[in-house]
Design a protein around this motif. Structure first.
Motif, PDB file in Angstrom:
ATOM      1  N   UNK A  93       8.939  44.715  25.950  1.00 19.16           N
ATOM      2  CA  UNK A  93       9.369  45.905  25.603  1.00 19.16           C
ATOM      3  C   UNK A  93      12.080  46.210  26.525  1.00 19.16           C
ATOM      4  N   UNK A  94      11.186  45.041  27.368  1.00 21.63           N
ATOM      5  CA  UNK A  94      12.933  44.961  28.068  1.00 21.63           C
ATOM      6  C   UNK A  94      12.932  43.711  28.169  1.00 21.63           C
ATOM      7  N   UNK A  95      13.343  42.941  28.007  1.00 19.78           N
ATOM      8  CA  UNK A  95      13.128  41.331  27.659  1.00 19.78           C
ATOM      9  C   UNK A  95      15.070  41.529  28.320  1.00 19.78           C
ATOM     10  N   UNK A  96      15.858  41.991  27.704  1.00 19.88           N
ATOM     11  CA  UNK A  96      17.237  41.184  28.027  1.00 19.88           C
ATOM     12  C   UNK A  96      17.386  41.663  29.422  1.00 19.88           C
ATOM     13  N   UNK A 128       5.131  55.337  23.242  1.00 17.78           N
ATOM     14  CA  UNK A 128       5.282  53.616  22.738  1.00 17.78           C
ATOM     15  C   UNK A 128       3.993  53.547  22.635  1.00 17.78           C
ATOM     16  N   UNK A 129       3.153  53.725  23.560  1.00 21.41           N
ATOM     17  CA  UNK A 129       1.628  53.005  24.084  1.00 21.41           C
ATOM     18  C   UNK A 129       0.435  53.152  22.135  1.00 21.41           C
ATOM     19  N   UNK A 130       1.205  54.712  22.198  1.00 21.74           N
ATOM     20  CA  UNK A 130       0.963  55.454  20.833  1.00 21.74           C
ATOM     21  C   UNK A 130       0.758  55.484  19.539  1.00 21.74           C
ATOM     22  N   UNK A 131       2.389  54.801  19.522  1.00 24.95           N
ATOM     23  CA  UNK A 131       3.044  54.769  18.243  1.00 24.95           C
ATOM     24  C   UNK A 131       3.824  56.157  17.784  1.00 24.95           C
ATOM     25  N   UNK A 132       3.943  56.668  19.007  1.00 26.28           N
ATOM     26  CA  UNK A 132       4.692  58.615  18.125  1.00 26.28           C
ATOM     27  C   UNK A 132       5.503  58.066  18.694  1.00 26.28           C
ATOM     28  N   UNK A 133       6.610  58.663  17.610  1.00 24.05           N
ATOM     29  CA  UNK A 133       8.407  58.494  17.603  1.00 24.05           C
ATOM     30  C   UNK A 133       8.579  60.070  18.674  1.00 24.05           C
ATOM     31  N   UNK A 172      11.949  59.396   9.829  1.00 22.36           N
ATOM     32  CA  UNK A 172      11.004  59.451  10.605  1.00 22.36           C
ATOM     33  C   UNK A 172       9.911  58.653  10.636  1.00 22.36           C
ATOM     34  N   UNK A 173       9.365  58.448   8.964  1.00 14.77           N
ATOM     35  CA  UNK A 173       8.182  57.873   8.376  1.00 14.77           C
ATOM     36  C   UNK A 173       8.892  55.786   9.015  1.00 14.77           C
ATOM     37  N   UNK A 174      10.000  56.019   8.860  1.00 15.70           N
ATOM     38  CA  UNK A 174      10.458  54.414   9.111  1.00 15.70           C
ATOM     39  C   UNK A 174      10.520  54.506  10.676  1.00 15.70           C
ATOM     40  N   UNK A 175      10.942  55.575  11.650  1.00 17.48           N
ATOM     41  CA  UNK A 175      10.902  55.225  12.770  1.00 17.48           C
ATOM     42  C   UNK A 175       9.421  54.643  13.213  1.00 17.48           C
ATOM     43  N   UNK A 176       8.118  55.483  12.504  1.00 17.85           N
ATOM     44  CA  UNK A 176       7.014  55.667  12.837  1.00 17.85           C
ATOM     45  C   UNK A 176       6.420  54.053  12.644  1.00 17.85           C
ATOM     46  N   UNK A 223       4.726  48.367  15.569  1.00 17.65           N
ATOM     47  CA  UNK A 223       4.868  47.631  16.375  1.00 17.65           C
ATOM     48  C   UNK A 223       5.275  47.273  16.982  1.00 17.65           C
ATOM     49  N   UNK A 224       6.047  48.694  18.038  1.00 22.26           N
ATOM     50  CA  UNK A 224       5.649  47.849  19.408  1.00 22.26           C
ATOM     51  C   UNK A 224       4.682  48.297  19.997  1.00 22.26           C
ATOM     52  N   UNK A 225       4.051  49.846  19.545  1.00 28.20           N
ATOM     53  CA  UNK A 225       2.762  49.740  20.312  1.00 28.20           C
ATOM     54  C   UNK A 225       2.032  47.942  19.854  1.00 28.20           C
ATOM     55  N   UNK A 226       1.799  47.636  19.104  1.00 26.51           N
ATOM     56  CA  UNK A 226       0.901  46.500  18.844  1.00 26.51           C
ATOM     57  C   UNK A 226       1.456  45.333  20.040  1.00 26.51           C
TER      58      UNK A 226
END
Length: 460
Positions: A222-225, A368-373, A422-426, A431-434
């Motif tokens: 998530x915060x590599x940089x 983020x953990x639950x995939x909720x935008x 919104x669907x694109x954000x979802x 992907x972040x949740x994965x």
């Protein structure tokens, strides 16, 4: 029958870790979650805490709790920064005395007591270097995002560069040294004592540099940089990004407010991904005008909503008195209002499709953990940075800017909940949740960082 959590608890290792949380909900939560993680790895856990916002020890029967006086007379009359100033001024002697007693008990009862390995303290405590008197290593827990912390730590630099104090004509200008931030995204350190801000930041940075390590409630993917810049700034201090803490296993509640479980029953009756969840956390406050703009923005969106209205959220209002009579009926029964909700359960519920949030780091990470935008309405401190990253780096939410207005809120809710955007954000936040699931598995980045942290503590 052995539970899943019990099966993941290592045998006791004879070492004790002392934890010292800052007494705000957003700081208590990750510290007690960290305590549960370390307990599962075989460490005994002691919590030193203030009388103000004292955690419920009954929820953590395996921990030892020790209360210290804090010198606060009427915390409800002060802003959070002023409370922090008072706590740092008044708690040093009680903390030192408590620490001395705990270390002495260990030294005098070697056969009966676990030896104290180290102190883990919130990064906003300024006096915990007194642990040096007892030759006790100190590890710092960071409760902000890495990006948010780096911006706060850079306050003196940002002042010298002329970015702060923020002037309206330059608020939209980029902060060249900290992309993608604009001047208006720089953390707000608002207090009655602004002259205290720079000494506070200096003390935070110096304490970290003198510590034996930093623990972060984040993960590399998530915060590599931002994480990659830390070794340069804090050379020689190990960094342990072991988050998200709350995903290791179901832990006891550390909520300071009673959670209304009826919110879950209400969600059970709603369609999948149909509900916008609204909560501005445990500290943020809004005025009555803003409250009404939110209320009408929610109603006019025609999207079902679960709204947390914390007592004290609205300045000068006890709870819902400012709402028009029959408001929920006017919203055609689509809304449900509670004083406080079990947020992790809410965000994990299949009916929840979006989160209107103050962008505190715990809330951001949980979403983020639950995939909720998210729709971000930041209020203070690092929340502006988090909101900017949500909207322009991870691109998993919208950032409400400027005055809270019902039309803007209505439009944002519909963009997130109904429209293709919104669907694109979802899809992106899924992907972040994965990545969250992968980082916690055997061999994942957080799993490896936790292993290094355990070895580090055992080396003391």
């Amino acid at each position: 029958m052995e539970t899943k959590q019990e099966s993941r608890i290592s045998p006791r290792n004879g070492r004790r870790v002392i934890l010292f949380p800052l007494p705000f909900q957003g700081h208590i939560n990750p510290m007690l979650q960290l305590g549960s993680i370390l307990y599962s790895k075989g460490f005994s856990i002691t919590i030193i805490h203030t009388k103000f916002n004292s955690p419920n020890s009954c929820n953590y029967p395996h921990f030892d709790f020790h209360s210290i006086s804090d010198g606060l007379t009427d915390p409800s009359a002060e802003d959070s920064t002023t409370i922090l100033i008072t706590l740092n001024a008044k708690c040093m002697v009680p903390f030192r005395n408590c620490l001395a007693k705990l270390v002495s008990n260990t030294n005098n009862n070697n056969a009966q007591e676990d030896s104290v390995a180290c102190l883990i303290t919130d990064f906003l405590w300024q006096f915990t270097h007194v642990a040096d008197e007892f030759k006790l290593p100190t590890i710092i827990l960071q409760t902000h995002s890495v990006s948010g912390y780096l911006c706060i730590a850079a306050y003196p630099f940002l002042r010298d560069k002329g970015y702060v104090p923020i002037q309206d004509p330059q608020s939209e200008s980029p902060v060249i040294e900290y992309p993608p931030l604009r001047v208006k995204d720089i953390p707000k350190l608002e207090t009655r004592y602004p002259e205290y801000n720079y000494p506070l930041v200096s003390a935070i940075v110096n304490n970290i540099k003198a510590s034996s390590g930093m623990i972060w409630n984040t993960f590399e993917e998530l915060e590599q940089a931002a994480l990659s810049t830390l070794p340069e700034e804090y050379f020689g201090i190990p960094v342990f990004p072991i988050g998200p803490f709350h995903k290791y296993f179901p832990a006891s509640s550390s909520s300071l407010l009673s959670q209304d479980q009826s919110s879950i029953s209400w969600l059970d009756k709603q369609a999948p991904k149909s509900v916008i969840y609204v909560s501005f956390g445990s500290v943020a406050a809004i005025n009555e005008t803003e409250f009404l703009e939110i209320a009408w923005g929610l109603a006019n969106s025609r999207v079902p909503f679960l709204w947390v209205v914390r007592p004290g959220l609205v300045d000068g209002v006890e709870w819902l008195e400012a709402l028009p009579r029959g408001y929920l009926e006017m919203a055609d029964g689509r809304g449900y209002i509670v004083q406080w909700a079990p947020q992790q359960q809410v965000l994990a519920h299949p009916a929840v499709g979006g989160f209107l949030t103050h962008s505190g780091w715990n809330s951001t990470l949980e979403s983020i953990c639950e995939g909720v935008p998210m729709i971000c309405q930041p209020c203070l401190a690092d929340q502006m940075v988090n909101a900017r990253y949500v909207s322009h780096v991870w691109r998993v939410g919208l950032h409400l800017e400027g005055k809270l207005e019902k039309k803007e809120i209505e439009t944002a809710i519909r963009r997130l909940m109904v429209e293709a955007e919104g669907q694109e954000m979802r899809e992106r936040i899924t992907c972040l949740k994965k990545n969250v699931d992968a980082c916690l598995r055997q061999g994942g980045s957080s799993h490896q960082a936790l292993g290094r942290l355990v070895d580090h503590i055992l080396s003391f």
